[in-house]
Design an enzyme around this catalytic site. Structure first.
Site, short mmCIF file in Angstrom:
data_model
loop_
_atom_site.label_atom_id
_atom_site.label_comp_id
_atom_site.label_asym_id
_atom_site.label_seq_id
_atom_site.Cartn_x
_atom_site.Cartn_y
_atom_site.Cartn_z
CG ASN A 129 -0.16 0.00 2.52
OD1 ASN A 129 0.89 0.68 2.69
ND2 ASN A 129 -0.28 -1.75 3.45
CE LYS A 170 -8.63 -1.21 13.07
NZ LYS A 170 -7.53 -0.51 11.57
CE LYS A 188 -9.20 -5.08 13.61
NZ LYS A 188 -8.98 -5.33 12.57
#
Length: 397
Positions: free
Chosen positions: A208, A337, A341
């Protein structure tokens, strides 16, 4: 600056001992007092005269030197310093430290001291990778020993890999951070940074656009506040900061392994842009064009580093900070998230193409905690890092 600080420097026996001479010079330029201890093996690489001349002090060499014992016994010598530094720390010295041996002056000083100890390992890559050395390294970390390096590169023996002693200014920076009066002094913090490269074949990979700039800035800001920083970085464009322990990796699995190996830590800052997928069964040969058409790639999910560390039952860092690079619905996605997580904080940023943030010099983040969302103004990555480091220091205080 190190004015008024007293460093007891133990010089082990390895080709990297020549760097210790420059290290002494650099420390004294910053005002530190350096008392050198030269091992028998160290004398094979640098002379007592050269060490003494640069330190401006007597070199201690022999455990059973009656003159030395009368002037300053080895027990006292081990305790009058602000920090003991072993550079180079050979495999033999590390083994003695880990097992508590005391059969020469250096190992006796290290066993008798109640002063913090820092080591800069240096050895052949095979010796460094050996399971015995890695066991000893883990034992030393558990005992609270600060580790600087080693770096990766060409060896005097002609091999290449990890095992080169950290450069003198890297060690100086680590000493400055360790002896600083900053709010994170005595704290051990893991930072992941950069992209990961997931191989397709020996010459191609999935990656990326992360430059590693933000993670590097965070590591530097934490070290400036006195933290011992373990910096696990993928193949980033930005070089790692001085004064931190650098662990270079390529893939997501390697990054997870390195993060686990760094534990225990007081905080884990997961700033790396880890690839979500890897090629399942990457080819060991370069893929070629063929008359059969385009090759078919099958993908497998990479390990979730943030989730794995956040949800550890034993050894979880007291503070786990994740990052969320989003292109839409930034706060909603980042909040979800954080819950998914299991981390404590999420640093969310909008990386949609129009922001120019991904790979750029600035960042505009929102800090998501159990108290809600806190918007920070757009600022350069150094300023973001310093603000985050200050918040971490407050949380760990």
């Amino acid at each position: 600056m190190l004015a008024g600080k007293h460093i007891l420097l133990i010089i082990g026996g390895g080709i990297a001992a020549f760097k210790s001479l420059d290290l002494i010079r650099r420390l004294r330029e910053l005002g530190a007092e350096v008392t050198p201890v030269l091992t028998r093996a160290g004398e094979e690489f640098v002379t007592p005269l050269s060490v003494s001349a640069l330190a401006g002090k007597k070199v201690f060499r022999d455990l059973f030197d009656l003159g030395d014992e009368a002037e300053m016994g080895h027990i006292q010598l081990s305790r009058v310093a602000d920090l003991l530094v072993v550079a180079p720390a050979t495999a033999d010295l590390m083994a003695k430290m880990a097992q508590g041996h005391a059969n020469d002056l250096a190992s006796t000083l290290l066993l008798a001291t109640d002063t913090p100890v820092m080591i800069a390992p240096a050895m052949n890559v095979r010796m460094w990778d050996h399971s015995a050395t890695q066991r000893n390294l883990e034992r030393l970390k558990q005992d609270g020993i600060t580790v600087v390096g080693p770096n990766e590169g060409d060896m005097a023996c002609g091999e290449y890999g990890p095992g080169r002693m950290a450069e003198p200014m890297e060690i100086v920076s680590a000493i400055e951070a360790h002896l600083s009066d900053g709010p994170l002094n005595g704290k051990r913090i893991l930072v992941t940074s950069g992209p990961t490269h997931e191989p397709i074949d020996p010459v191609r990979y999935i990656a990326n656009r992360s430059s590693g700039a933000q993670g590097t800035a965070i590591a530097r800001a934490l070290a400036a506040l006195g933290a011992e920083v373990i910096f696990v970085t993928g193949p980033a464009d930005v070089p790692p900061p001085d004064g931190v322990q650098v662990i270079r990796v390529q893939t997501a699995q390697q990054m997870l392994d390195a993060a686990r190996a760094a534990l225990p830590v007081d905080a884990g800052i997961f700033a790396a842009a880890v690839a979500d997928w890897r090629v399942d069964g990457a080819s060991d040969r370069k893929l070629k064009k063929s008359k059969d058409g385009l090759p078919t790639l099958s993908f497998a999910e990479n390990p979730d580093i943030l989730k794995t560390i956040s949800q550890m039952e034993k050894g979880r860092p007291p503070l786990v900070v994740g990052f969320a690079a989003e292109t839409n619905d930034v706060i909603d996605n980042a909040t979800a998230k954080r819950a998914r997580k299991g981390c404590d904080w999420i640093v969310a940023n909008d990386v949609s193409p129009e922001t120019g943030i991904m790979g750029g010099t600035e960042n505009a983040v929102t800090l998501i905690t159990s108290d809600g969302a806190e918007d920070w103004p757009r600022m350069n990555k150094k300023a973001v890092a310093e603000k985050l480091a200050a918040r971490i220091a407050q949380a760990l205080g």
